[in-house]
Design a protein around this motif. Sequence first.
Motif, PDB file in Angstrom:
ATOM      1  N   GLU A 160       0.823  -1.210   0.000  1.00 58.69           N
ATOM      2  CA  GLU A 160       0.000   0.000   0.000  1.00 58.69           C
ATOM      3  C   GLU A 160       0.861   1.266   0.000  1.00 58.69           C
ATOM      4  N   ILE A 161       0.347   2.290  -0.650  1.00 55.14           N
ATOM      5  CA  ILE A 161       1.058   3.566  -0.814  1.00 55.14           C
ATOM      6  C   ILE A 161       0.004   4.636  -1.095  1.00 55.14           C
ATOM      7  N   ASP A 162       0.256   5.883  -0.680  1.00 58.62           N
ATOM      8  CA  ASP A 162      -0.678   6.972  -0.980  1.00 58.62           C
ATOM      9  C   ASP A 162      -0.972   7.017  -2.477  1.00 58.62           C
ATOM     10  N   ALA A 163      -2.254   7.106  -2.819  1.00 56.36           N
ATOM     11  CA  ALA A 163      -2.704   7.252  -4.219  1.00 56.36           C
ATOM     12  C   ALA A 163      -2.451   6.021  -5.087  1.00 56.36           C
ATOM     13  N   HIS A 164      -2.088   4.881  -4.455  1.00 51.17           N
ATOM     14  CA  HIS A 164      -1.913   3.608  -5.177  1.00 51.17           C
ATOM     15  C   HIS A 164      -0.888   3.756  -6.324  1.00 51.17           C
ATOM     16  N   ILE A 165      -1.206   3.294  -7.532  1.00 54.13           N
ATOM     17  CA  ILE A 165      -0.217   3.376  -8.621  1.00 54.13           C
ATOM     18  C   ILE A 165      -0.644   4.410  -9.674  1.00 54.13           C
ATOM     19  N   ALA A 166      -1.782   4.192 -10.316  1.00 49.96           N
ATOM     20  CA  ALA A 166      -2.174   5.033 -11.463  1.00 49.96           C
ATOM     21  C   ALA A 166      -2.295   6.504 -11.066  1.00 49.96           C
ATOM     22  N   ASP A 167      -2.904   6.768  -9.913  1.00 46.63           N
ATOM     23  CA  ASP A 167      -3.110   8.161  -9.535  1.00 46.63           C
ATOM     24  C   ASP A 167      -1.811   8.875  -9.153  1.00 46.63           C
ATOM     25  N   ARG A 168      -0.790   8.120  -8.846  1.00 50.90           N
ATOM     26  CA  ARG A 168       0.508   8.777  -8.622  1.00 50.90           C
ATOM     27  C   ARG A 168       0.989   9.391  -9.941  1.00 50.90           C
ATOM     28  N   PHE A 169       0.792   8.663 -11.040  1.00 49.91           N
ATOM     29  CA  PHE A 169       1.165   9.203 -12.348  1.00 49.91           C
ATOM     30  C   PHE A 169       0.254  10.373 -12.714  1.00 49.91           C
ATOM     31  N   ALA A 178      -2.345   3.833 -24.511  1.00 48.73           N
ATOM     32  CA  ALA A 178      -3.652   3.171 -24.519  1.00 48.73           C
ATOM     33  C   ALA A 178      -3.522   1.676 -24.766  1.00 48.73           C
ATOM     34  N   GLN A 179      -2.391   1.247 -25.336  1.00 45.55           N
ATOM     35  CA  GLN A 179      -2.283  -0.171 -25.645  1.00 45.55           C
ATOM     36  C   GLN A 179      -1.062  -0.850 -25.027  1.00 45.55           C
ATOM     37  N   MET A 180      -0.021  -0.103 -24.653  1.00 42.89           N
ATOM     38  CA  MET A 180       1.169  -0.763 -24.097  1.00 42.89           C
ATOM     39  C   MET A 180       1.664  -0.190 -22.783  1.00 42.89           C
ATOM     40  N   GLY A 181       1.296   1.036 -22.484  1.00 45.25           N
ATOM     41  CA  GLY A 181       1.851   1.642 -21.283  1.00 45.25           C
ATOM     42  C   GLY A 181       3.248   2.185 -21.516  1.00 45.25           C
ATOM     43  N   LEU A 182       3.997   2.378 -20.435  1.00 42.28           N
ATOM     44  CA  LEU A 182       5.250   3.115 -20.443  1.00 42.28           C
ATOM     45  C   LEU A 182       6.455   2.227 -20.745  1.00 42.28           C
ATOM     46  N   PHE A 183       6.597   1.161 -19.987  1.00 43.00           N
ATOM     47  CA  PHE A 183       7.842   0.383 -20.038  1.00 43.00           C
ATOM     48  C   PHE A 183       7.949  -0.475 -21.298  1.00 43.00           C
ATOM     49  N   GLU A 184       6.822  -1.084 -21.699  1.00 44.58           N
ATOM     50  CA  GLU A 184       6.859  -1.896 -22.924  1.00 44.58           C
ATOM     51  C   GLU A 184       7.177  -0.982 -24.126  1.00 44.58           C
ATOM     52  N   ALA A 192      20.339   3.190 -19.406  1.00 50.04           N
ATOM     53  CA  ALA A 192      21.677   3.775 -19.274  1.00 50.04           C
ATOM     54  C   ALA A 192      21.780   5.050 -20.111  1.00 50.04           C
ATOM     55  N   GLN A 193      21.200   4.983 -21.326  1.00 51.12           N
ATOM     56  CA  GLN A 193      21.263   6.110 -22.254  1.00 51.12           C
ATOM     57  C   GLN A 193      20.543   7.338 -21.685  1.00 51.12           C
ATOM     58  N   PHE A 194      19.396   7.080 -21.034  1.00 51.21           N
ATOM     59  CA  PHE A 194      18.614   8.191 -20.514  1.00 51.21           C
ATOM     60  C   PHE A 194      18.928   8.500 -19.046  1.00 51.21           C
ATOM     61  N   GLY A 195      19.900   7.750 -18.488  1.00 54.74           N
ATOM     62  CA  GLY A 195      20.291   7.977 -17.098  1.00 54.74           C
ATOM     63  C   GLY A 195      20.636   9.428 -16.783  1.00 54.74           C
ATOM     64  N   GLU A 213       8.800  12.545 -18.680  1.00 57.69           N
ATOM     65  CA  GLU A 213       9.912  12.476 -17.728  1.00 57.69           C
ATOM     66  C   GLU A 213       9.383  12.381 -16.289  1.00 57.69           C
ATOM     67  N   ALA A 214       8.319  13.141 -15.988  1.00 52.80           N
ATOM     68  CA  ALA A 214       7.735  13.074 -14.640  1.00 52.80           C
ATOM     69  C   ALA A 214       7.212  11.662 -14.376  1.00 52.80           C
ATOM     70  N   VAL A 215       6.532  11.091 -15.358  1.00 56.61           N
ATOM     71  CA  VAL A 215       5.978   9.744 -15.208  1.00 56.61           C
ATOM     72  C   VAL A 215       7.098   8.711 -15.097  1.00 56.61           C
ATOM     73  N   TRP A 216       8.128   8.901 -15.900  1.00 53.38           N
ATOM     74  CA  TRP A 216       9.292   7.996 -15.855  1.00 53.38           C
ATOM     75  C   TRP A 216       9.932   8.007 -14.469  1.00 53.38           C
ATOM     76  N   ARG A 217      10.141   9.197 -13.918  1.00 51.80           N
ATOM     77  CA  ARG A 217      10.775   9.309 -12.591  1.00 51.80           C
ATOM     78  C   ARG A 217       9.884   8.678 -11.516  1.00 51.80           C
ATOM     79  N   GLU A 218       8.573   8.967 -11.599  1.00 55.71           N
ATOM     80  CA  GLU A 218       7.637   8.370 -10.643  1.00 55.71           C
ATOM     81  C   GLU A 218       7.680   6.847 -10.774  1.00 55.71           C
ATOM     82  N   GLY A 219       7.752   6.368 -12.014  1.00 54.62           N
ATOM     83  CA  GLY A 219       7.811   4.926 -12.262  1.00 54.62           C
ATOM     84  C   GLY A 219       9.075   4.302 -11.669  1.00 54.62           C
ATOM     85  N   LEU A 220      10.199   4.987 -11.810  1.00 54.88           N
ATOM     86  CA  LEU A 220      11.452   4.469 -11.241  1.00 54.88           C
ATOM     87  C   LEU A 220      11.327   4.335  -9.719  1.00 54.88           C
ATOM     88  N   TRP A 221      10.689   5.318  -9.071  1.00 53.89           N
ATOM     89  CA  TRP A 221      10.482   5.225  -7.620  1.00 53.89           C
ATOM     90  C   TRP A 221       9.641   4.005  -7.268  1.00 53.89           C
TER      91      TRP A 221
END
Lengths: 478, 478
Positions: free
Chosen positions: A180-189, A224-230, A246-249, B191-199
């Motif tokens: 559990e975490i404040d605002a769960h997952i989606a609402d944090r984004f 709408a079909q894959m999200g962020l990481f995929e 690494a590239q975007f680090g 970038e905001a979503v990416w950073r939140e996702g990394l957390w």
Amino acid sequence: MTKTAAIIGGGVIGGGWLARFVLNGWDVRVFDPDPEAARKIDAVLANARRAFPMLYDTALPTEGNITFCDTIGDAVTGASWVQESVPERLDMKHAVYQEIAKSVVSAAIIGSSTSGFKPSELQDGMDCAAQLVVTHPFNPVYLLPLIELVPSAQNPTEIVDRAKTILTSLGLFPLHVRKEIDAHIADRFLEAVWREGLWLINDGIATTEEIDNAIRYGFGLRWAQMGLFETYRIAGGEAGMKHFIAQFGPCLKWPWTKLMDVPELTDELVDTIGAQSDDQADGKSIRELERLRDDNLVAMMRALKGQDSAAGALINTHEKSFRPTIDATQATPVVSANRIIPVDWTDYNGHMNESRYGQVFSDAADVMMSAVGADETYVANGHSFFTVDIHIQFIKETHAGDTISVQSQLLEAKGKKLRLHHRMLAADGTLLATGEQLLIHVSLETRRACEPQPELAENLATMAAAHAALPDPKQTRG
Amino acid sequence: MTKTAAIIGGGVIGGGWLARFVLNGWDVRVFDPDPEAARKIDAVLANARRAFPMLYDTALPTEGNITFCDTIGDAVTGASWVQESVPERLDMKHAVYQEIAKSVVSAAIIGSSTSGFKPSELQDGMDCAAQLVVTHPFNPVYLLPLIELVPSAQNPTEIVDRAKTILTSLGLFPLHVRKEIDAHIADRFLEAVWREGLWLINDGIATTEEIDNAIRYGFGLRWAQMGLFETYRIAGGEAGMKHFIAQFGPCLKWPWTKLMDVPELTDELVDTIGAQSDDQADGKSIRELERLRDDNLVAMMRALKGQDSAAGALINTHEKSFRPTIDATQATPVVSANRIIPVDWTDYNGHMNESRYGQVFSDAADVMMSAVGADETYVANGHSFFTVDIHIQFIKETHAGDTISVQSQLLEAKGKKLRLHHRMLAADGTLLATGEQLLIHVSLETRRACEPQPELAENLATMAAAHAALPDPKQTRG
């Protein structure tokens, strides 16, 4: 288990839950002290009754019954599921739970629609805490499948499993939030994006409309079909997810967002993400993922094209810039279509669906009509042609990505009656199908047959004369 | 203006630009020192050639030519548009611009694909700074329409206007970013979503897959068609955008995201957002916006259903839980369809498109086939029925949201040959259309006609015997 749900709080969210249950055949008992509650619920239900069944290609179960109740106790009596969607105030939620606890059966699940509170905060001091989980939905609840299912340490596994089963049976996707975490997952984004958006408006960088366009014409379609990481896995290409990170680090330290509190990009974190992304891809290569992404994008963008909305409206405008014009006076069959078979027209084997042959001929007829003057303006002025009869012969299969064309011939134009013949050809000239179509000229006001307007009649006569010299298309094969 | 573009840097982004230009009929001259460049570009171009034309219902202009060049100077010679997509290093970009400046014509536009740099940083010390703007695309560039067009004070209006015209002619949507800022607009959100996702991953809250599901089954679908603010305008309901912001004002101070640096929610900022949102809605009521959102969601989710992917795969699974089973032995016509007409089946007046009558009958035939044992397993084992002929009579119009059913009757089942008759009925029993279909049993291996397998032949005989007693459907009207 009874298929009875109690809806506590009937706003846009509670009303959406109500619609989900009722349209899936559950009876619903509602409590909402707002004197306007019934009217507000009716509005949501009207939207839901219209849209939700359209998602399916078969009829839904028979609708459940709705009962309005005067007390929380009355509403929850006999319910297998209690859904709380009252305002986001912890004291109010706690008071509601106390009332629920008095009358709820011990086998019932109590779900809270809270956007932000953790389940342990909700359960604090509650009598039947073990039954209460967060089940956070997304508006419109009657269409979007995501439910964040957040239990705490107080919930037995059995409750979580049963909640998943019931939510799935309603066509929902329960996303089990394991910690559990404040605002769960989606609402944090959503909250991060909202805050970033407020800054952009505050600083005069962008308007609300510019921000929405920046989302819906670009990454919104991807998400709408894959999200962020995929999506980023694909961007990383064959070099892989770890290479991408690494590239975007270094960017993590740059002021690319107001979110400047960032985790350390340790080897361990990079390894974790790489491994999770591998699991998620489930053996699919980058090339396969690209193909999947592109097919989904094409299908969704074509769906928006049909609605002439968002990215689809852009495609319609662009298409007009290169649509060929047709000369209706030539003594040759009209090339009434020249196109690619898109992925949304094919079955899982990539063959064009039977019904799309009919669509190709129907579109070809539209092109023929336009060429003789029965175009958008003509229709807007109250007249059109209706097809009364079509006979299609399927000769050869065709596939997604294949180029096809149609040659159309006017067989007969007599008064209100029009007969067309269409031949669908592969790129190499092979005959794929034929269609013979009978159309009748109608008044769009009376919806009855009537004579074409003089200019259209004249153009039809010109085309008929030109086409009379052509060989009978029914004798031509291949 | 020549329709010639120079592509400097041919990775995934440069290759995507190249595809956009070439598939819109522009000639392209490429410079990329990577010995693998041609292979990488070919891979992107293969994807683009497959997917991009599928967006359109007419053929694209004739493809332009691609020329690989050994120097930047050679590539930009004669180009009206130069697109730079080299790695995100300012020194490298400056060196490339120096080379471009030596050979570019003064009328050409130079676009940079940079995700993060401001145009003034790029223009710094450059000879033809007035010609250089940021034109930031989104992957896959050959499908997604968004281009962030960011000029600086150094660019004359004429350059910006011309850039917009050219980008629009390529089917792109130039979003004019009026005030330069690090990472422009869209990437600030990414970038905001990416950073939140990394957390979330770092803290063990969610995996990459869980995060992607939290996006694609919920707000991702909303954002693909409306973005952030229009979605929230609807959530605010009749009370309006200002009410919505006021309601969520307190949350800005809560730890719902790691982005804790937030603007002060002054009356002025709230008024600005309210007024911008009013402009954006352009007079549409909340009810109209809800309808638009729902229609777009239904159409996109049905598109994903056709691909059996993302939210569409969930709908397919759910649908299986309530699809009726058919008893093929009864002496009554088979109720082979019972459904709602969805919005993606209708024209702009809400009438069902002609071709969808054919789809209804084709789906009805599938149900009939399944009922006698020619189901998914039968097809997977190498046999199926192909439709060779269909004759449809259109009797009455029907509309989005209408309930229809189909009664299907077996007219003849003789060896390889099968004839079906379908009657499409409105909810009140009115006859809407009829379809008579001839199907042939085939081997999926040889794609040729062959006898049905024994069990299927037996079931067909049983149904034929039961249906023989029924009245001739061709004599039945209404």
